[in-house]
Design an enzyme around this catalytic site. Sequence first.
Site, PDB file in Angstrom:
ATOM      1  N   HIS A  40      -6.632  10.585 -13.673  1.00 42.82           N
ATOM      2  CA  HIS A  40      -7.545   9.781 -12.936  1.00 42.82           C
ATOM      3  C   HIS A  40      -8.579  10.620 -12.600  1.00 42.82           C
ATOM      4  O   HIS A  40      -8.588  11.693 -12.205  1.00 42.82           O
ATOM      5  CB  HIS A  40      -7.003   9.386 -11.620  1.00 42.82           C
ATOM      6  CG  HIS A  40      -7.708   8.575 -10.771  1.00 42.82           C
ATOM      7  ND1 HIS A  40      -8.853   9.052  -9.914  1.00 42.82           N
ATOM      8  CD2 HIS A  40      -7.804   7.066 -10.585  1.00 42.82           C
ATOM      9  CE1 HIS A  40      -9.349   8.000  -9.370  1.00 42.82           C
ATOM     10  NE2 HIS A  40      -8.705   6.880  -9.782  1.00 42.82           N
ATOM     11  N   ASP A  91     -21.312   1.597 -12.478  1.00 49.76           N
ATOM     12  CA  ASP A  91     -19.969   1.646 -12.853  1.00 49.76           C
ATOM     13  C   ASP A  91     -19.060   0.661 -11.926  1.00 49.76           C
ATOM     14  O   ASP A  91     -19.075   0.520 -10.805  1.00 49.76           O
ATOM     15  CB  ASP A  91     -19.895   3.136 -11.882  1.00 49.76           C
ATOM     16  CG  ASP A  91     -18.495   3.689 -12.010  1.00 49.76           C
ATOM     17  OD1 ASP A  91     -17.660   3.261 -12.429  1.00 49.76           O
ATOM     18  OD2 ASP A  91     -18.115   4.702 -11.572  1.00 49.76           O
ATOM     19  N   MET A  92     -18.267  -0.001 -12.778  1.00 48.89           N
ATOM     20  CA  MET A  92     -17.481  -1.126 -12.247  1.00 48.89           C
ATOM     21  C   MET A  92     -16.310  -1.183 -12.927  1.00 48.89           C
ATOM     22  O   MET A  92     -15.977  -0.610 -14.190  1.00 48.89           O
ATOM     23  CB  MET A  92     -18.413  -2.313 -12.666  1.00 48.89           C
ATOM     24  CG  MET A  92     -18.628  -2.725 -14.070  1.00 48.89           C
ATOM     25  SD  MET A  92     -19.389  -4.100 -14.376  1.00 48.89           S
ATOM     26  CE  MET A  92     -19.172  -4.673 -15.896  1.00 48.89           C
ATOM     27  N   ALA A  93     -15.402  -1.672 -12.185  1.00 51.50           N
ATOM     28  CA  ALA A  93     -13.973  -1.913 -12.680  1.00 51.50           C
ATOM     29  C   ALA A  93     -14.016  -3.347 -13.468  1.00 51.50           C
ATOM     30  O   ALA A  93     -14.893  -4.102 -12.968  1.00 51.50           O
ATOM     31  CB  ALA A  93     -12.866  -2.047 -11.378  1.00 51.50           C
ATOM     32  N   LYS A 143     -13.396 -13.366 -18.654  1.00 54.52           N
ATOM     33  CA  LYS A 143     -14.132 -12.349 -19.403  1.00 54.52           C
ATOM     34  C   LYS A 143     -13.796 -11.073 -18.912  1.00 54.52           C
ATOM     35  O   LYS A 143     -13.869 -10.093 -19.588  1.00 54.52           O
ATOM     36  CB  LYS A 143     -15.648 -12.619 -18.684  1.00 54.52           C
ATOM     37  CG  LYS A 143     -16.300 -14.014 -19.151  1.00 54.52           C
ATOM     38  CD  LYS A 143     -17.558 -14.074 -18.695  1.00 54.52           C
ATOM     39  CE  LYS A 143     -18.213 -15.567 -19.052  1.00 54.52           C
ATOM     40  NZ  LYS A 143     -19.384 -15.884 -18.455  1.00 54.52           N
ATOM     41  N   GLY A 160     -27.661   1.721  -9.194  1.00 55.07           N
ATOM     42  CA  GLY A 160     -27.741   3.057  -9.164  1.00 55.07           C
ATOM     43  C   GLY A 160     -28.581   3.582  -8.071  1.00 55.07           C
ATOM     44  O   GLY A 160     -28.663   4.492  -7.294  1.00 55.07           O
TER      45      GLY A 160
END
Length: 350
Positions: free
Chosen positions: A116, A174-176, A226, A308
């Site tokens: 991780h 930054d995304m899951a 998606k 950001g």
Amino acid sequence: MRYSWNELHRFASQCFQVAGVPPADAEWTAEVLVRADFTGVHTHGLSRLSAYIQGIRRGVIKAAPDTALEKRALSVATLDGDSGLGPVVAKLAMEAAVDLAKETGIGIVTVKRGNHAGPLSAYIDLATQAEMIGWAFSNAQPAIPPWGGRKAFFGTNPIAFGAPTHCHSPVVLDMATSKVARGNIILAAKTGQSIPEDWAIDETGCPTTDAQAALRGAVLPMAGPKGYALALMVEILSGVLSGAEMAPHVGSMYDKEQREPGTGLCCIAINPRSFFDGDEFYRRMDVLVDEIHQVPPADGFSSVRIPGERRVRLEHQGRQEGIALEQSTLDELKKLAEELHIAWRDDLFV
């Protein structure tokens, strides 16, 4: 109480060093965690410190890994992370990708036997600071089902991207690929809070507001099919292409079983100067950001931001004013200090 960056960083670094992590690696990993808290991403901040230390103690994370970087083609390299700390391994991968991009215009580095790595934006920052466009992908322990399924199969499989500018903050996302990062549910479970009904399903496939039930079940993919498709893409890049563990076979530092997680990553750096002479790319980026800022805000919004900008503002504010931590995180830090025989200072606040 609001806690200072320097003292929290010092404490986290000291914890890692007591656990056997070399000083430079301890400093970097502490920075990744503390910065996450200071930029509002508490799910990937110091709330994870105890898990990292326990992972080292259990042997699923190596404090001083014997990593091996191998150049495979003109712009391609692979990295065996030897189950080292995720932030340490990911930093090596992005730095190697940047070095390749300086030579050839693009660099791609895959990682096997990782861990991780915290928020992937930390490694995008390394790329944008080198005036590169950066991509980062990682797989993770099973958390979300494929579309139409009811059992966790893919990880939350985050995607991060960044592009540098000269007159503005870098564009960084930054995304899951899940509805929310699994860390949000872990944090809710720690604090005894419920979660929204559309975040996750329990073991039977039914929607749940119980965070503990959600952890036993699965987080839902973002945007339905998606999100599933994006999770699959990330799995191919970070799991299949790297030779790492794939999908349901990826482990976690939270698992009680004594096996290395085998996380995979993929880091890509693109050199804009391979496409333009001089600073033309950065000039065009500044124009693009300026024009986005000039879009009239909708009702309820004071301005239009780029991805950001909020993170940069929160970090600047936090460095000046300090940050507040969840009580559950504070309790874990104090317990960790006691276990490692490190003095916990109640005057860490500012």
